[in-house]
Design a protein around this motif. Structure first.
Motif, PDB file in Angstrom:
ATOM      1  N   PHE A  77       0.615  -1.119  -0.074  1.00  0.00           N
ATOM      2  CA  PHE A  77       0.260   0.262  -0.033  1.00  0.00           C
ATOM      3  C   PHE A  77       0.932   1.263   0.019  1.00  0.00           C
ATOM      4  CE2 PHE A  77      -1.973   3.618   2.180  1.00  0.00           C
ATOM      5  CZ  PHE A  77      -2.791   3.160   1.476  1.00  0.00           C
ATOM      6  N   VAL A  78       1.958   1.411   1.115  1.00  0.00           N
ATOM      7  CA  VAL A  78       3.029   2.122   1.144  1.00  0.00           C
ATOM      8  C   VAL A  78       3.820   2.226   0.204  1.00  0.00           C
ATOM      9  CG1 VAL A  78       4.855   3.240   2.156  1.00  0.00           C
ATOM     10  CG2 VAL A  78       3.688   2.092   2.937  1.00  0.00           C
ATOM     11  N   ASP A  79       3.713   1.153  -1.607  1.00  0.00           N
ATOM     12  CA  ASP A  79       4.704   1.842  -2.672  1.00  0.00           C
ATOM     13  C   ASP A  79       3.603   2.262  -3.357  1.00  0.00           C
ATOM     14  OD1 ASP A  79       6.949   0.678  -1.642  1.00  0.00           O
ATOM     15  OD2 ASP A  79       6.455  -1.828  -2.532  1.00  0.00           O
ATOM     16  N   ARG A  80       2.495   2.348  -3.496  1.00  0.00           N
ATOM     17  CA  ARG A  80       1.606   2.826  -3.864  1.00  0.00           C
ATOM     18  C   ARG A  80       1.128   4.418  -3.792  1.00  0.00           C
ATOM     19  NH1 ARG A  80      -2.296  -1.663  -2.570  1.00  0.00           N
ATOM     20  NH2 ARG A  80      -1.754  -3.240  -3.827  1.00  0.00           N
ATOM     21  N   VAL A  81       1.267   4.677  -2.419  1.00  0.00           N
ATOM     22  CA  VAL A  81       1.420   6.505  -2.111  1.00  0.00           C
ATOM     23  C   VAL A  81       2.708   7.054  -2.316  1.00  0.00           C
ATOM     24  CG1 VAL A  81      -0.589   5.826  -0.758  1.00  0.00           C
ATOM     25  CG2 VAL A  81       1.202   6.178  -0.132  1.00  0.00           C
ATOM     26  N   LEU A  82       3.808   5.878  -2.445  1.00  0.00           N
ATOM     27  CA  LEU A  82       4.896   6.997  -2.518  1.00  0.00           C
ATOM     28  C   LEU A  82       4.926   8.368  -3.088  1.00  0.00           C
ATOM     29  CD1 LEU A  82       7.478   3.803  -2.105  1.00  0.00           C
ATOM     30  CD2 LEU A  82       7.133   5.562  -0.531  1.00  0.00           C
ATOM     31  N   PRO A  83       4.892   8.238  -4.498  1.00  0.00           N
ATOM     32  CA  PRO A  83       4.824   9.505  -5.197  1.00  0.00           C
ATOM     33  C   PRO A  83       4.138  10.844  -4.432  1.00  0.00           C
ATOM     34  CG  PRO A  83       4.094   7.495  -6.387  1.00  0.00           C
ATOM     35  CD  PRO A  83       3.693   7.159  -4.960  1.00  0.00           C
ATOM     36  N   VAL A  84       2.706  10.419  -3.834  1.00  0.00           N
ATOM     37  CA  VAL A  84       2.126  11.888  -3.166  1.00  0.00           C
ATOM     38  C   VAL A  84       2.953  12.229  -2.045  1.00  0.00           C
ATOM     39  CG1 VAL A  84       0.181  11.918  -1.499  1.00  0.00           C
ATOM     40  CG2 VAL A  84       0.409  10.195  -4.350  1.00  0.00           C
ATOM     41  N   LEU A  85       4.379  11.068  -0.824  1.00  0.00           N
ATOM     42  CA  LEU A  85       4.580  11.288   0.522  1.00  0.00           C
ATOM     43  C   LEU A  85       5.474  13.216   0.201  1.00  0.00           C
ATOM     44  CD1 LEU A  85       5.361   8.208   1.947  1.00  0.00           C
ATOM     45  CD2 LEU A  85       3.557   9.711   1.974  1.00  0.00           C
ATOM     46  N   PRO A  86       6.292  13.047  -1.081  1.00  0.00           N
ATOM     47  CA  PRO A  86       6.769  14.412  -1.247  1.00  0.00           C
ATOM     48  C   PRO A  86       5.852  15.450  -1.690  1.00  0.00           C
ATOM     49  CG  PRO A  86       8.156  12.542  -2.194  1.00  0.00           C
ATOM     50  CD  PRO A  86       6.692  11.869  -2.203  1.00  0.00           C
TER      51      PRO A  86
END
Length: 330
Positions: free
Chosen positions: A204-213
């Protein structure tokens, strides 16, 4: 040891992915300082908008550090064990050069006690959260950058408070114990929580990684707006002096960090990483601590640093990348 031709980004066989990542990274370091600058201008123009928000700064910082934890993996920690000498050198350089420069600049410019304490506190903070991206853009040793940033952040509760007490105690009272507790709550615990969530919910985290920065960038921008709004009345008279202090602090930190890597014969890619790990600071943490332990005015250097070190970092990275490409073509 690393040669000049070494590069820690993906190889030519993954050119499409590399180009995409490179464009995303460049967009991030371009947009982030603009967001922070706009947020600061908003705080200055309409300080009443952020009245009473000061107590939320630690929670905002905790959000940034949680996002940082989500982007970390066990490999980041294994990297420390693989290169203890280089990581140890980066850690010592970071926590010696920047605090020392902060103290020297505060004395040389004759800063007021509040501003002097703020500049020194910025110097005593761990590495900046954007240093890894900028190192990547500079064709530097990203693995070393990540390792130094990780260790400096984990050790911040033990190092930042006593260093601040030692160097800023002559200007303002410093409660090192309380500061240590705050760093544990707003930095270390959120980072650890992020790492644990990544381990448990990796897919799940891998899917949202682009949003985190972007979430981190927006949160830091809000922190800057709150800090600037809190000291809006004093900024007009102190802005030029604070900017001078920040430019000197960051510029000398970048140069001395690079020099430390060269003196230690780490190689050019690692020296580029050292430049950014020394010269770029977690100014969000410095702003949070200054607001909580000193005053909104003392947080002003951290707010200015948030903008400037991303601008200078992007420019220096572009220059280093150009030099590296030119050398590789010779």
């Amino acid at each position: 040891m690393h040669s000049e031709t070494e590069h820690t980004t993906p190889s030519a066989t993954d050119a499409t992915g590399t180009a995409t990542a490179d464009r995303a990274a460049r967009l991030a370091v371009t947009v982030f300082p603009v967001l922070v600058l706009l947020a600061g201008a908003w705080g200055l123009a309409a300080p009443g908008t952020f009245a009473g928000w000061g107590t939320n700064v630690p929670y905002l910082l905790g959000t940034v550090m949680f996002c940082m934890g989500l982007t970390m993996s066990l490999d980041d920690f294994r990297g420390v064990a693989r290169r203890p000498w280089a990581v140890g050198l980066g850690l010592v350089a970071h926590y010696v050069i920047m605090p020392g420069l902060g103290w020297l600049i505060a004395h040389a410019l004759g800063l007021s006690p509040q501003l002097a304490a703020g500049v020194i506190l910025v110097g005593c903070a761990p590495s900046g959260t954007a240093s890894n991206v900028v190192t990547y853009l500079a064709r530097g040793d990203v693995a070393l950058s990540v390792s130094v940033a990780t260790v400096s952040t984990v050790l911040a509760p033990l190092i930042t408070p006593p260093l601040t007490l030692l160097l800023a105690g002559e200007y303002l009272p410093v409660d090192a114990g309380s500061m240590m507790t705050d760093i544990l709550k707003t930095v270390l615990l959120p980072v650890v929580a992020g790492v644990v969530v990544r381990l448990l919910l990796g897919r799940f985290v891998d899917r949202v990684l682009p949003v985190l920065p972007w979430l981190s960038a927006l949160t830091v921008a809000v922190i800057v707006a709150v800090v600037v709004a809190g000291s809006a009345d004093a900024i007009k008279s102190a802005a030029a002096l604070v900017l001078l202090a920040v430019v000197l602090h960051n510029g000398l930190g970048l140069a001395l960090g690079y020099g430390a890597g060269k003196v230690a014969r780490l190689g050019k890619p690692a020296s580029r990483a050292m430049a950014f790990e020394v010269g770029m600071q977690n100014s969000g943490l410095a702003a949070s601590l200054a607001t909580a332990h000193f005053s909104p005015l003392a947080a002003l250097p951290a707010a200015v640093f948030s903008v400037w070190h991303n601008v200078s970092g992007a420019l220096v990275a572009a220059w280093m990348s150009y030099r590296a490409r030119a050398a590789a073509e010779d």
